[in-house]
Design a protein around this motif. Sequence first.
Motif, PDB file in Angstrom:
ATOM      1  N   PRO A 178       0.829  -1.228   0.000  1.00 12.67           N
ATOM      2  CA  PRO A 178       0.000   0.000   0.000  1.00 12.67           C
ATOM      3  C   PRO A 178       0.854   1.264   0.000  1.00 12.67           C
ATOM      4  O   PRO A 178       0.525   2.255  -0.658  1.00 12.67           O
ATOM      5  CB  PRO A 178      -0.790  -0.110   1.308  1.00 12.67           C
ATOM      6  CG  PRO A 178      -0.810  -1.551   1.644  1.00 12.67           C
ATOM      7  CD  PRO A 178       0.473  -2.123   1.118  1.00 12.67           C
TER       8      PRO A 178
ATOM      9  N   ALA B 135       3.841   1.587  -1.312  1.00 10.53           N
ATOM     10  CA  ALA B 135       4.395   1.761  -2.660  1.00 10.53           C
ATOM     11  C   ALA B 135       3.340   2.384  -3.581  1.00 10.53           C
ATOM     12  O   ALA B 135       3.643   3.266  -4.386  1.00 10.53           O
ATOM     13  CB  ALA B 135       4.875   0.421  -3.215  1.00 10.53           C
ATOM     14  N   ILE B 136       2.091   1.955  -3.434  1.00  9.31           N
ATOM     15  CA  ILE B 136       1.007   2.545  -4.233  1.00  9.31           C
ATOM     16  C   ILE B 136       0.853   4.019  -3.895  1.00  9.31           C
ATOM     17  O   ILE B 136       0.724   4.869  -4.776  1.00  9.31           O
ATOM     18  CB  ILE B 136      -0.328   1.807  -3.969  1.00  9.31           C
ATOM     19  CG1 ILE B 136      -0.251   0.368  -4.448  1.00  9.31           C
ATOM     20  CG2 ILE B 136      -1.489   2.533  -4.663  1.00  9.31           C
ATOM     21  CD1 ILE B 136      -1.447  -0.477  -4.052  1.00  9.31           C
ATOM     22  N   SER B 137       0.917   4.324  -2.580  1.00  7.61           N
ATOM     23  CA  SER B 137       0.704   5.720  -2.170  1.00  7.61           C
ATOM     24  C   SER B 137       1.842   6.619  -2.635  1.00  7.61           C
ATOM     25  O   SER B 137       1.714   7.831  -2.641  1.00  7.61           O
ATOM     26  CB  SER B 137       0.513   5.813  -0.659  1.00  7.61           C
ATOM     27  OG  SER B 137       1.753   5.827  -0.003  1.00  7.61           O
ATOM     28  N   LEU B 138       2.964   6.022  -3.022  1.00 10.27           N
ATOM     29  CA  LEU B 138       4.042   6.834  -3.600  1.00 10.27           C
ATOM     30  C   LEU B 138       3.872   6.974  -5.110  1.00 10.27           C
ATOM     31  O   LEU B 138       4.699   7.568  -5.784  1.00 10.27           O
ATOM     32  CB  LEU B 138       5.408   6.211  -3.295  1.00 10.27           C
ATOM     33  CG  LEU B 138       5.830   6.187  -1.829  1.00 10.27           C
ATOM     34  CD1 LEU B 138       7.190   5.538  -1.667  1.00 10.27           C
ATOM     35  CD2 LEU B 138       5.840   7.577  -1.219  1.00 10.27           C
ATOM     36  N   GLY B 139       2.821   6.376  -5.642  1.00 16.19           N
ATOM     37  CA  GLY B 139       2.518   6.559  -7.053  1.00 16.19           C
ATOM     38  C   GLY B 139       2.951   5.419  -7.956  1.00 16.19           C
ATOM     39  O   GLY B 139       2.930   5.563  -9.175  1.00 16.19           O
ATOM     40  N   TYR B 140       3.345   4.290  -7.376  1.00 11.78           N
ATOM     41  CA  TYR B 140       3.745   3.157  -8.219  1.00 11.78           C
ATOM     42  C   TYR B 140       2.531   2.309  -8.573  1.00 11.78           C
ATOM     43  O   TYR B 140       1.741   1.963  -7.687  1.00 11.78           O
ATOM     44  CB  TYR B 140       4.782   2.282  -7.504  1.00 11.78           C
ATOM     45  CG  TYR B 140       6.135   2.916  -7.422  1.00 11.78           C
ATOM     46  CD1 TYR B 140       6.916   3.053  -8.569  1.00 11.78           C
ATOM     47  CD2 TYR B 140       6.638   3.397  -6.225  1.00 11.78           C
ATOM     48  CE1 TYR B 140       8.161   3.654  -8.513  1.00 11.78           C
ATOM     49  CE2 TYR B 140       7.882   4.000  -6.154  1.00 11.78           C
ATOM     50  CZ  TYR B 140       8.636   4.124  -7.306  1.00 11.78           C
ATOM     51  OH  TYR B 140       9.866   4.711  -7.248  1.00 11.78           O
TER      52      TYR B 140
END
Lengths: 250, 310
Positions: free
Chosen positions: B192, B194-199
């Motif tokens: 999650p 990593a997703i929140s960093l835009g990946y």
Amino acid sequence: MGDIILEARGLTRDFLGFVAVNGVDLSVRAGTIHALIGPNGAGKTTCFNLLTKFLPPSKGSIHFNGRDITAMKPAAVARLGLVRSFQISAVFGHLSALENVRVALQRQRGGSYDFWRSERVLQQFDARAMQLLEDVGLADHAGTEAALLPYGRKRALEIATTLALEPKMLLLDEPTAGMAHEDVDRIVQLIRRVRVGRTILMVEHNLSVVEGLCDTITVLTRGRVLAQGDYATVSKNPEVIAAYLGSADA
Amino acid sequence: MFGFSRSQSIGFVIMLALIATSPFVLYPVFLMKVLCVALFACAFNLLIGYVGLMSFGHAAFYGMGGYLTAHAAKEWGLTPELSILVGGAVGAVLGLLFAWLAIRRQGLYFAMITLALAQMVYFFCLEAPFTGGENGIQQVPRGNLFGIIPLGSDMNMYWTVAGIFIIGFLLLHRVVYSPFGQVLKAIRENEPRAISLGYRTDDYKQIAFVLSATLAGIAGGTKALVFGIATLTDVNFTTSGDVVLITLLGGLGTIFGPVVGALVVVSMENYLAQFGSWVTVTQGAIFVVCVLLFRRGVIGELGGLLKLSL
């Protein structure tokens, strides 16, 4: 006060009949620190998940910076500059503090799909990453595995990682939860410093933190907005005292 | 060298020295099997060790790689290197399909979907005419490498297999220590976030899965040429189980772990074969001891002891 940067209209989310967030209207002005408070189970974190698209809303719309982001994926929202933190500290445990920040920096450079390139190309971010670690007082811990850092420093690392993306707006989910007193002060100082040129929306339980820090406060109970305004207005509202302060004493 | 750390360089040199000298001491066909299984395990380790994805269907890529390589060499008369590439391509295509269907699920559900898909591949192999059903594809010619070097002799074949293994090993090492690999590790640690960093993490997982499946296909194809046979054993779910065992035993998330694990497990299968089903019992016992005493596997514990990343 600036223009509205994040706006939710009629935001609703139900989980199999249980309505966690019910028709919430929320407007966050650019450049302010906006707090979302409320008793446990009021729907604060669900609201956060909806705003950052980690959960799709059942109803309602969300606009960020003039764009409709209601149907976007969470990674896409992050790319627009709306970056969140998590309630439980979210660091990459087995990477060093420096590597944690670099993961955020390398995203902006692009080329993160390059599986044939040596990771030595990432060294170009070391200087900027060190700078960010210095800003949050972690320069001495650059080589430490994130999992080994004490809790307060993990949160600081998380903020440094988030700032690496140079987000327009930060969403902080209980940045001081579970912290010792001196750590709370450090994080509050940090938030004061990083707010320059940014907008912050934070979920916070600690009212003394909210009082000194936030410009606007929205109180949620049972998935609805109960009151909104500055600290003085909100804290005098009898309904808020009953719903929030009352339950905090209990 | 190739982005190895100091300790990894030493490990790599030792591994190269062993690969170069062992065929003069040990039976080359046995060593070739070790190298094929080691490449397979290294490919599997990319997913479980560096992305945190537990695939329980890797036999499909390994086994189908074997079938297609055997078919290409025997029926189409392709040269060995092309036949093996056909095996790799099949791994890639299957991997793309598997990943596309499984990647959106997490943990156990991901493992179960890969298992289910691999079982479908197994039954396909059992029924499809070109695989020869229970008999498999037999008498596959080793052919001439690049159409010139005859691989009939075990030594020529050995050097070819060693070359394929080393290239595969270096490629996987590069993937792990690349900007891409850095994102994979971030996904393993906290998806999650990593997703929140835009990946777009699904894309990363998809690419990693296809890379892993491709190399598994190449490993299976190489093995089919070594033994001149492709059978149902390699697509069976027990092969998927073996590769999990090998990787855990050697040390998941270490670059040399799967190689050591493959050496240990293949040696046991080979030298304990005379005891029949006791091989499985011994393997089980060793696995239990491993989980109880050295959880990070042989290389993981060694690396922990020496404070090195191996």
